[in-house]
Every structure is written in structure tokens, then in C-alpha cells.
Motif scaffolding. Structure first.
Motif, short mmCIF file in Angstrom:
data_model
loop_
_atom_site.label_atom_id
_atom_site.label_comp_id
_atom_site.label_asym_id
_atom_site.label_seq_id
_atom_site.Cartn_x
_atom_site.Cartn_y
_atom_site.Cartn_z
N UNK A 1 49.40 47.87 39.51
CA UNK A 1 48.53 47.50 38.38
C UNK A 1 48.71 46.03 38.03
N UNK A 2 49.94 45.56 38.02
CA UNK A 2 50.22 44.15 37.73
C UNK A 2 49.64 43.27 38.82
N UNK A 3 49.80 43.71 40.10
CA UNK A 3 49.25 42.96 41.22
C UNK A 3 47.72 42.87 41.08
N UNK A 4 47.09 43.97 40.71
CA UNK A 4 45.63 43.99 40.53
C UNK A 4 45.22 43.06 39.39
N UNK A 5 45.99 43.07 38.30
CA UNK A 5 45.69 42.17 37.17
C UNK A 5 45.87 40.72 37.59
N UNK A 6 46.90 40.41 38.38
CA UNK A 6 47.10 39.05 38.87
C UNK A 6 45.96 38.62 39.79
N UNK A 7 45.53 39.55 40.67
CA UNK A 7 44.40 39.24 41.56
C UNK A 7 43.13 38.99 40.74
N UNK A 8 42.94 39.83 39.73
CA UNK A 8 41.76 39.66 38.84
C UNK A 8 41.85 38.33 38.09
N UNK A 9 43.05 38.00 37.61
CA UNK A 9 43.23 36.73 36.90
C UNK A 9 42.98 35.56 37.85
#
Length: 160
Positions: free
Chosen positions: A38-46
Motif C-alpha cells: 500500500x505504501x509502495x502504491x502510494x509512493x508510485x501514485x505520489x
């Protein structure tokens, strides 16, 4: 020791803890993996949002630069147009002044021609009057010459 209930409680506790630890560690691992994903996905989204923001900023800066160049071109064109209109107005004014000067010169020439015609008419009238006077009085030729000379000398006074 094998007969002591505390030993078996301890063995059962260790086995129970091992089973719980195995299941708990798997559950905790999967929770941590899910949280990491989830954090990785949020970082990718950011990161994607940052790239989009930079692209949008670059597009706006390009639009601003283009608008600035276009406004400078419009101002330059307006200045050129103003200079052209100024030059055209100056040329039109000079042409109008020349036309008026030519009209004034024509009027002056007409006035001069009229004045010359009036002088000639006045001269003719004076000569006719002098001739009438000579004819009516029957003046001697010497006197007639004197009268004509006097009339000619009198012309400037009658013209003004």
C-alpha cells in the motif's frame, strides 16, 4: 521430570506458542506485506502525480512564454502600425497643405488678374474721359498732350 505436570504444561505452552507464532507471524507478515504494498502504491501514485504536476507546470510555463512572445509581437506590430499611420498622416497633411497653398496661389493669381483687368478698365475709362474732355473742349494738341501726360501721372493715385 516427564511425570511433572509443570513440565507438560511448559511443553504444551511452547507448542501452543510455536503454533500461534507460526500463524501470527504469517498473519503479521502478510499484514506488513500488504502495508508495504500500500505504501509502495502510494509512493508510485505520489511520483506519478509529481510528474504530472511538473508536466503541467512546464506546459503552463510554455504557454506563458508563448503568450509573452505573442504580446511582444502584438506590441511591435502596433508600434509599426502607429509609425506607418503617423507617416501616412504626415504625408496626407503635407499633401493637403500643398493643395491649400496651390488654391491660395490660384486665388492670388485670380485676384492679380482681376486687379490688372480693373486697372486696364480704369485706364480705358480715364482715357475715354480725357478723350471726351478733349473732344468736347476742342483743346489744342499741345494742351491735349499735357492732359494725357497728367492723366498718366495720375494713374497710380487712382489705382490705389
Amino acid at each position: 521430570m516427564l511425570k511433572a505436570p509443570e513440565f507438560w504444561v511448559a511443553v504444551a505452552f511452547v507448542i501452543f506458542m510455536a503454533l500461534i507464532w507460526k500463524k501470527a507471524s504469517a498473519a503479521i507478515g502478510s499484514m506488513l506485506d500488504a502495508r508495504a504494498e500500500k505504501i509502495r502504491a502510494e509512493l508510485d501514485e505520489a511520483q506519478r502525480l509529481r510528474e504530472d504536476a511538473q508536466a503541467t507546470l512546464a506546459a503552463y510555463q510554455k504557454r506563458q512564454s508563448d503568450a509573452l512572445k505573442e504580446s511582444e509581437a502584438i506590441v511591435a506590430h502596433a508600434r509599426e502600425e502607429a509609425a506607418r499611420i503617423r507617416a501616412q498622416s504626415t504625408a496626407d497633411l503635407e499633401a493637403a497643405l500643398k493643395r491649400r497653398e496651390a488654391q491660395a496661389m490660384d486665388r492670388i493669381a485670380q485676384a492679380e488678374a482681376q486687379a490688372i483687368a480693373e486697372v486696364r478698365n480704369l485706364t480705358v475709362d480715364i482715357a475715354i474721359a480725357a478723350s471726351r474732355q478733349l473732344l468736347s473742349q476742342g483743346i489744342q494738341p499741345a494742351q491735349a498732350d499735357k492732359l494725357i501726360d497728367a492723366s498718366i501721372a495720375d494713374l497710380p493715385r487712382h489705382l490705389h
